[in-house]
Design a protein around this motif. Structure first.
Motif, PDB file in Angstrom:
ATOM      1  N   VAL A  12       3.841   0.928   2.607  1.00 18.30           N
ATOM      2  CA  VAL A  12       3.421  -0.019   3.594  1.00 18.30           C
ATOM      3  C   VAL A  12       4.054  -1.413   3.125  1.00 18.30           C
ATOM      4  O   VAL A  12       3.726  -1.801   1.801  1.00 18.30           O
ATOM      5  CB  VAL A  12       1.876  -0.105   4.120  1.00 18.30           C
ATOM      6  CG1 VAL A  12       1.873  -1.039   4.945  1.00 18.30           C
ATOM      7  CG2 VAL A  12       1.402   1.216   4.502  1.00 18.30           C
ATOM      8  N   TYR A  61       3.041  10.432   0.052  1.00 15.95           N
ATOM      9  CA  TYR A  61       2.777   9.017   0.089  1.00 15.95           C
ATOM     10  C   TYR A  61       4.003   8.137   0.813  1.00 15.95           C
ATOM     11  O   TYR A  61       5.057   8.427   0.521  1.00 15.95           O
ATOM     12  CB  TYR A  61       2.541   8.408  -1.352  1.00 15.95           C
ATOM     13  CG  TYR A  61       1.600   9.167  -2.246  1.00 15.95           C
ATOM     14  CD1 TYR A  61       0.281   8.436  -2.239  1.00 15.95           C
ATOM     15  CD2 TYR A  61       1.869   9.729  -2.893  1.00 15.95           C
ATOM     16  CE1 TYR A  61      -0.737   8.931  -2.694  1.00 15.95           C
ATOM     17  CE2 TYR A  61       0.951  10.525  -3.643  1.00 15.95           C
ATOM     18  CZ  TYR A  61      -0.527   9.969  -3.647  1.00 15.95           C
ATOM     19  OH  TYR A  61      -1.561  10.467  -4.384  1.00 15.95           O
ATOM     20  N   GLU A  62       3.745   7.431   1.835  1.00 14.51           N
ATOM     21  CA  GLU A  62       4.476   6.505   2.414  1.00 14.51           C
ATOM     22  C   GLU A  62       4.278   5.052   2.270  1.00 14.51           C
ATOM     23  O   GLU A  62       2.952   4.576   2.287  1.00 14.51           O
ATOM     24  CB  GLU A  62       4.656   6.842   3.879  1.00 14.51           C
ATOM     25  CG  GLU A  62       3.245   6.547   4.816  1.00 14.51           C
ATOM     26  CD  GLU A  62       3.369   6.883   6.224  1.00 14.51           C
ATOM     27  OE1 GLU A  62       4.119   7.481   6.696  1.00 14.51           O
ATOM     28  OE2 GLU A  62       2.309   6.473   6.786  1.00 14.51           O
ATOM     29  N   ILE A 113       6.560   0.387   8.060  1.00 14.78           N
ATOM     30  CA  ILE A 113       6.182   1.657   7.345  1.00 14.78           C
ATOM     31  C   ILE A 113       7.544   2.377   7.664  1.00 14.78           C
ATOM     32  O   ILE A 113       7.903   3.107   8.616  1.00 14.78           O
ATOM     33  CB  ILE A 113       5.124   2.436   7.853  1.00 14.78           C
ATOM     34  CG1 ILE A 113       3.734   1.615   7.741  1.00 14.78           C
ATOM     35  CG2 ILE A 113       4.981   3.823   7.321  1.00 14.78           C
ATOM     36  CD1 ILE A 113       2.789   2.352   8.356  1.00 14.78           C
ATOM     37  N   THR A 130       4.738  -6.046   9.314  1.00 16.55           N
ATOM     38  CA  THR A 130       4.447  -4.883   8.526  1.00 16.55           C
ATOM     39  C   THR A 130       5.517  -3.827   9.027  1.00 16.55           C
ATOM     40  O   THR A 130       5.646  -3.683  10.078  1.00 16.55           O
ATOM     41  CB  THR A 130       2.907  -4.501   8.602  1.00 16.55           C
ATOM     42  OG1 THR A 130       2.188  -5.483   8.311  1.00 16.55           O
ATOM     43  CG2 THR A 130       2.672  -3.265   7.916  1.00 16.55           C
ATOM     44  N   VAL A 147      -0.502  10.943   2.889  1.00 12.78           N
ATOM     45  CA  VAL A 147      -0.048  11.678   4.175  1.00 12.78           C
ATOM     46  C   VAL A 147      -0.158  13.013   3.934  1.00 12.78           C
ATOM     47  O   VAL A 147       0.411  13.611   2.846  1.00 12.78           O
ATOM     48  CB  VAL A 147       1.160  11.359   4.536  1.00 12.78           C
ATOM     49  CG1 VAL A 147       1.435  12.083   6.089  1.00 12.78           C
ATOM     50  CG2 VAL A 147       1.378   9.804   5.030  1.00 12.78           C
ATOM     51  N   ARG A 201       9.076   9.170   2.585  1.00 11.84           N
ATOM     52  CA  ARG A 201       7.488  10.090   1.988  1.00 11.84           C
ATOM     53  C   ARG A 201       8.129  10.730   0.765  1.00 11.84           C
ATOM     54  O   ARG A 201       9.066  11.457   0.558  1.00 11.84           O
ATOM     55  CB  ARG A 201       7.082  10.992   3.067  1.00 11.84           C
ATOM     56  CG  ARG A 201       6.564  10.259   4.237  1.00 11.84           C
ATOM     57  CD  ARG A 201       5.876  11.127   5.086  1.00 11.84           C
ATOM     58  NE  ARG A 201       5.300  10.463   6.226  1.00 11.84           N
ATOM     59  CZ  ARG A 201       4.888  10.969   7.343  1.00 11.84           C
ATOM     60  NH1 ARG A 201       4.925  12.172   7.488  1.00 11.84           N
ATOM     61  NH2 ARG A 201       4.254  10.433   8.238  1.00 11.84           N
ATOM     62  N   GLU A 221       0.817  -0.991   0.119  1.00 16.32           N
ATOM     63  CA  GLU A 221      -0.071   0.008   0.246  1.00 16.32           C
ATOM     64  C   GLU A 221       0.854   1.403  -0.048  1.00 16.32           C
ATOM     65  O   GLU A 221       2.057   1.045   0.421  1.00 16.32           O
ATOM     66  CB  GLU A 221      -0.943   0.044   1.215  1.00 16.32           C
ATOM     67  CG  GLU A 221      -1.877   0.967   1.326  1.00 16.32           C
ATOM     68  CD  GLU A 221      -2.542   1.004   2.652  1.00 16.32           C
ATOM     69  OE1 GLU A 221      -3.509   1.830   3.037  1.00 16.32           O
ATOM     70  OE2 GLU A 221      -2.672   0.004   3.365  1.00 16.32           O
ATOM     71  N   ASN A 222       0.237   2.344  -0.506  1.00 13.26           N
ATOM     72  CA  ASN A 222       0.874   3.496  -0.282  1.00 13.26           C
ATOM     73  C   ASN A 222      -0.046   4.587   0.396  1.00 13.26           C
ATOM     74  O   ASN A 222      -1.001   5.061  -0.200  1.00 13.26           O
ATOM     75  CB  ASN A 222       1.378   4.337  -1.636  1.00 13.26           C
ATOM     76  CG  ASN A 222       2.573   3.674  -2.418  1.00 13.26           C
ATOM     77  OD1 ASN A 222       3.699   3.581  -1.664  1.00 13.26           O
ATOM     78  ND2 ASN A 222       2.642   3.234  -3.554  1.00 13.26           N
ATOM     79  N   ASN A 223       0.309   4.801   1.579  1.00 13.76           N
ATOM     80  CA  ASN A 223      -0.827   5.571   2.457  1.00 13.76           C
ATOM     81  C   ASN A 223      -0.341   7.056   2.083  1.00 13.76           C
ATOM     82  O   ASN A 223       0.736   7.643   1.665  1.00 13.76           O
ATOM     83  CB  ASN A 223      -0.340   5.581   3.862  1.00 13.76           C
ATOM     84  CG  ASN A 223      -0.611   4.264   4.791  1.00 13.76           C
ATOM     85  OD1 ASN A 223      -1.397   3.437   3.961  1.00 13.76           O
ATOM     86  ND2 ASN A 223       0.064   4.111   5.621  1.00 13.76           N
TER      87      ASN A 223
END
Length: 108
Positions: A63, A60-61, A76, A74, A50, A80, A46-48
């Motif tokens: 995962v 994007y950060e 992170i 997992t 932010v 970013r 995933e790309n969180n």
């Protein structure tokens, strides 16, 4: 006036020594991880999104998931960017501490 200069120089010396001690500590921990750590690959799942609270910018950060000692972990990483650094499904080289699998870093 001379007394004020001594205070300023003394303060800068103490601050500089503090930064030096912190840097040596960080270097030794990183060296230990690189020498004793387990190297593997993690998959970006995933790309969180932010948002920067100051200017409202979007970053994007990633995962990432990896298998350590038979269990999925997992992470992170402190990365970013905009656009995202990694694509979902991409494999990324990482290293983790054998006795503390949550201490992991991307190998770049």
């Amino acid at each position: 006036m001379k007394n004020m200069e001594q205070i300023i120089y003394g303060s800068l010396l103490v601050l500089g020594l503090g930064f030096l001690i912190f840097s040596v500590h960080f270097y030794l921990n990183t060296k230990k991880l690189l020498n004793d750590g387990v190297r593997t690959s993690a998959e970006v799942v995933e790309n969180n999104l932010v948002r920067d609270t100051k200017d409202g910018g979007v970053m994007y950060e990633p995962v990432m998931r990896y298998n350590a000692n038979g269990k999925m972990q997992t992470m992170i990483p402190n990365i970013r960017s905009n656009p995202p650094t990694y694509k979902i499904g991409e494999k990324v080289a990482i290293i983790y501490e054998r006795n503390n699998v949550s201490n992991s870093r991307v190998i770049s």
